[in-house]
Enzyme design. Structure first.
Site, mmCIF file in Angstrom:
data_model
loop_
_atom_site.group_PDB
_atom_site.id
_atom_site.type_symbol
_atom_site.label_atom_id
_atom_site.label_comp_id
_atom_site.label_asym_id
_atom_site.label_seq_id
_atom_site.Cartn_x
_atom_site.Cartn_y
_atom_site.Cartn_z
ATOM 1 N N LYS A 179 -21.817 -9.120 -1.754
ATOM 2 C CA LYS A 179 -22.849 -8.739 -2.730
ATOM 3 C C LYS A 179 -22.348 -9.157 -4.104
ATOM 4 O O LYS A 179 -21.426 -8.575 -4.638
ATOM 5 C CB LYS A 179 -23.090 -7.227 -2.715
ATOM 6 N N GLU A 255 -9.607 -4.807 -7.505
ATOM 7 C CA GLU A 255 -9.173 -5.411 -8.773
ATOM 8 C C GLU A 255 -10.032 -4.755 -9.845
ATOM 9 O O GLU A 255 -11.221 -5.049 -9.951
ATOM 10 C CB GLU A 255 -9.422 -6.925 -8.783
ATOM 11 N N CYS A 289 -10.568 -8.838 -17.301
ATOM 12 C CA CYS A 289 -9.759 -7.629 -17.101
ATOM 13 C C CYS A 289 -8.323 -7.839 -17.557
ATOM 14 O O CYS A 289 -7.607 -6.882 -17.798
ATOM 15 C CB CYS A 289 -9.834 -7.186 -15.641
ATOM 16 N N GLU A 390 -11.155 0.269 -22.250
ATOM 17 C CA GLU A 390 -11.206 -1.181 -22.091
ATOM 18 C C GLU A 390 -12.335 -1.710 -22.983
ATOM 19 O O GLU A 390 -13.432 -1.166 -22.971
ATOM 20 C CB GLU A 390 -11.491 -1.498 -20.619
HETATM 21 P P1 ADP Z 1 -19.367 -3.737 -15.000
HETATM 22 O O1 ADP Z 1 -19.562 -2.419 -15.672
HETATM 23 O O2 ADP Z 1 -18.341 -4.555 -15.602
HETATM 24 O O3 ADP Z 1 -20.631 -4.469 -14.672
HETATM 25 P P2 ADP Z 1 -19.301 -2.715 -12.335
HETATM 26 O O4 ADP Z 1 -18.138 -2.105 -11.645
HETATM 27 O O5 ADP Z 1 -20.480 -1.869 -12.613
HETATM 28 O O6 ADP Z 1 -18.698 -3.384 -13.618
HETATM 29 O O7 ADP Z 1 -19.809 -3.987 -11.537
HETATM 30 C C1 ADP Z 1 -19.010 -4.793 -10.735
HETATM 31 C C2 ADP Z 1 -19.706 -5.019 -9.420
HETATM 32 O O8 ADP Z 1 -19.849 -3.758 -8.783
HETATM 33 C C3 ADP Z 1 -21.101 -5.608 -9.529
HETATM 34 O O9 ADP Z 1 -21.319 -6.482 -8.440
HETATM 35 C C4 ADP Z 1 -21.983 -4.385 -9.381
HETATM 36 O O10 ADP Z 1 -23.249 -4.681 -8.864
HETATM 37 C C5 ADP Z 1 -21.192 -3.604 -8.370
HETATM 38 N N1 ADP Z 1 -21.490 -2.175 -8.278
HETATM 39 C C6 ADP Z 1 -21.771 -1.302 -9.259
HETATM 40 N N2 ADP Z 1 -22.019 -0.076 -8.742
HETATM 41 C C7 ADP Z 1 -21.892 -0.187 -7.388
HETATM 42 C C8 ADP Z 1 -22.019 0.712 -6.277
HETATM 43 N N3 ADP Z 1 -22.315 1.988 -6.444
HETATM 44 N N4 ADP Z 1 -21.807 0.220 -5.029
HETATM 45 C C9 ADP Z 1 -21.489 -1.069 -4.843
HETATM 46 N N5 ADP Z 1 -21.356 -1.947 -5.838
HETATM 47 C C10 ADP Z 1 -21.542 -1.519 -7.093
#
Ligand code: ADP
Length: 486
Positions: A179, A255, A289, A390
């Site tokens: 995903k 990561e 990061c 961050e």
């Molecule tokens: P950022 O805040 O830098 O966008 P995120 O951790 O929200 O970082 O996003 C990184 C990845 O994690 C993206 O692919 C986002 O769609 C995914 N993501 C965010 N929330 C969820 C969740 N609850 N389950 C699975 N993937 C998630």
């Protein structure tokens, strides 16, 4: 955008077929440099994730039983395809993510590097024999693919973060469902097209684009067919996925965020260090990061460092990544802009000074996009938000220090532990400080300690496991012991 004229609504790839979301829903992909819609992709949901996992589970036995040489061959072919298509892929990357075209080309190469590196590592999954205390016993250790992998990747490096997971998983004999981030699904589609063209059997790698990540993450966690979760993104989401995965004790690689210290000792050349700092901090508009978040500069060279740093940063030209002279692209979205403003005003309220930048940019080239001026803050202290949170944006926060013991303590005073950087000409100090820093990676007079050949990853709340290098493939392998009585 010329390279994206075809429709991408069939952006879900399951069992070797491109298809729309089961719900028929789509969502828009936006160019962060001008806020315009680029195209529309499928908004996959839980049913799509389930179908993708089932397809990966069906494909697993045959893929796991293929030889490392067969898997390697396909990864080599995918490497060749990505390499040959560098220019086209870089343009897609710049369009959906915003980084300057030159940086996008570098990222496509980095992405391809993982394919060729793991094409090679596939053949080096050596087991071992262990002498037994019993004369009639033999111990054999071997490594076997875990099974179906659920992978989630971020938008900041939207192509290399994908191959950094997909290549080792496939090399190990796992099958995978990816995903990608909702902001940058287009690079992911291109990687899967390359895998398809490379001859990857149906179902071995599956792609689910989605606007709402949560249902996909939930399916990865709850579906017992998934044996391993690999995630790159924020620490908060990483923790919540890990909590979920713990219910079935799935293997997890993470990561996550970082808060890198960048320490310039009194024996370093402040001008050289400042040039390195200006290059590193503003790469990808600070959206990395491993981007330095705290610049600790020895008091005796502080002013010289700040002068060159400010001078370099003030000259960085912002704009569309397609403009030749642009060194800095937009932030990914409005939320990122708001975070920059909040961190800067908090720091200034508490006594920091902006020697350049400090606000949203104005002017015709940048008005429509998410452009925050490259900023240098001096006088940054531990009570400021930027000292702990961050930033993920173009703000260089500078602090002074007086001695080595204090600066090591300060540098380690963070819940994160991803990258750290030091500048010194003293070899003993370089080793002493590198060993004392509680971080997964340390750059010594080096602003780019990354490569497909080098283990990338953090300690503390920056993550679990390593990507790239020899270590990378073992994240997708279980260790099996066979004891044999003669
Ligand atoms: P950022 O805040 O830098 O966008 P995120 O951790 O929200 O970082 O996003 C990184 C990845 O994690 C993206 O692919 C986002 O769609 C995914 N993501 C965010 N929330 C969820 C969740 N609850 N389950 C699975 N993937 C998630």
């Amino acid at each position: 955008m010329d390279v994206l004229t075809e429709t991408t609504a069939n952006s879900i790839y399951i069992d070797g077929q491109w298809r729309p979301a089961a719900s028929g829903e789509t969502f828009e992909v936006i160019n962060p440099a001008d806020g315009q819609r680029i195209t529309t992709v499928a908004a996959g949901g839980r049913a799509d994730a389930r179908a993708a996992i089932e397809s990966a589970a069906r494909a697993f036995p045959a893929w796991a039983a293929s030889t490392a040489y067969e898997r390697s061959e396909i990864l080599y072919r995918a490497w060749r395809i990505l390499t040959d298509r560098t220019e086209e892929l870089a343009r897609i990357l710049t369009t959906e993510q915003g980084k300057p075209l030159k940086a996008a080309r570098t990222e496509v190469k980095y992405a391809a590097d993982f394919l060729i590196w793991f094409a090679e590592e596939a053949k080096r999954v050596y087991g071992r024999t262990i002498p037994s205390a019993r004369a009639d016993q033999r111990f054999l250790v071997l490594h076997q693919p875990i099974g179906v992998v659920g992978a989630v990747t971020p938008w900041n490096y939207p192509i290399s973060m994908i191959t950094r997971k997909v290549a080792p998983a496939l090399a190990a004999g796992c099958t995978i469902v990816l995903k990608p981030a909702e902001d940058t699904p287009l690079c992911a589609i291109e990687v899967f097209k390359a895998l398809e063209a490379a001859g990857l059997p149906a179902g071995v790698a599956n792609l689910v684009t989605a606007r709402d990540p949560k249902p996909i993450g939930d399916e990865f966690i709850e579906n017992p067919l998934v044996g391993k979760l690999t995630f790159t993104g924020s620490t908060s989401v990483g923790k919540s996925l890990t909590r979920g995965a713990s219910d079935q004790l799935k293997r997890v690689s993470l990561e996550l965020g970082g808060h890198a210290p960048f320490i310039v000792f009194e024996d370093a050349d402040p001008v050289h260090a400042a040039k390195g700092a200006a290059l590193l901090k503003f790469l990808n508009t600070g959206q990395a990061c491993i981007s330095p978040n705290r610049f600790y500069v020895h008091a005796s060279i502080h002013d010289a460092f700040v002068e060159t740093f400010t001078d370099r940063v003030a000259k960085l030209q912002a704009g569309s990544g397609f403009d030749k002279d642009v060194a800095i692209g937009p932030l990914i979205n409005q939320a990122a802009m708001d975070k920059m403003s909040a961190q800067v005003s908090d720091a200034i309220d508490k006594g920091a000074v902006a020697t350049t930048g400090g606000a949203r940019m104005a002017g015709p080239a940048v008005e429509a996009g998410f452009f925050f001026a490259p900023t240098v803050l001096t006088g940054v202290t531990p009570d400021m938000r930027i000292y702990r949170e961050e930033t993920f944006g173009p703000i260089g926060a500078v602090c002074r220090f007086d001695n080595e013991t204090d600066v090591i303590r300060a540098a380690n005073d963070t819940r994160y532990g991803l990258a750290a950087y030091i500048y010194t000409r003293d070899l003993s100090r370089a080793l002493r400080v590198s060993e004392a820093l509680k971080f997964g990676m340390v750059g010594v007079n080096d602003i780019n300690p990354t490569s497909a050949a080098a283990p990338f990853g953090g300690v503390k709340e920056s993550g679990l496991g390593r990507e790239g290098a020899q270590e990378g493939i073992f994240e997708y392998l279980d260790t099996k012991l066979i004891g044999i009585s003669l």
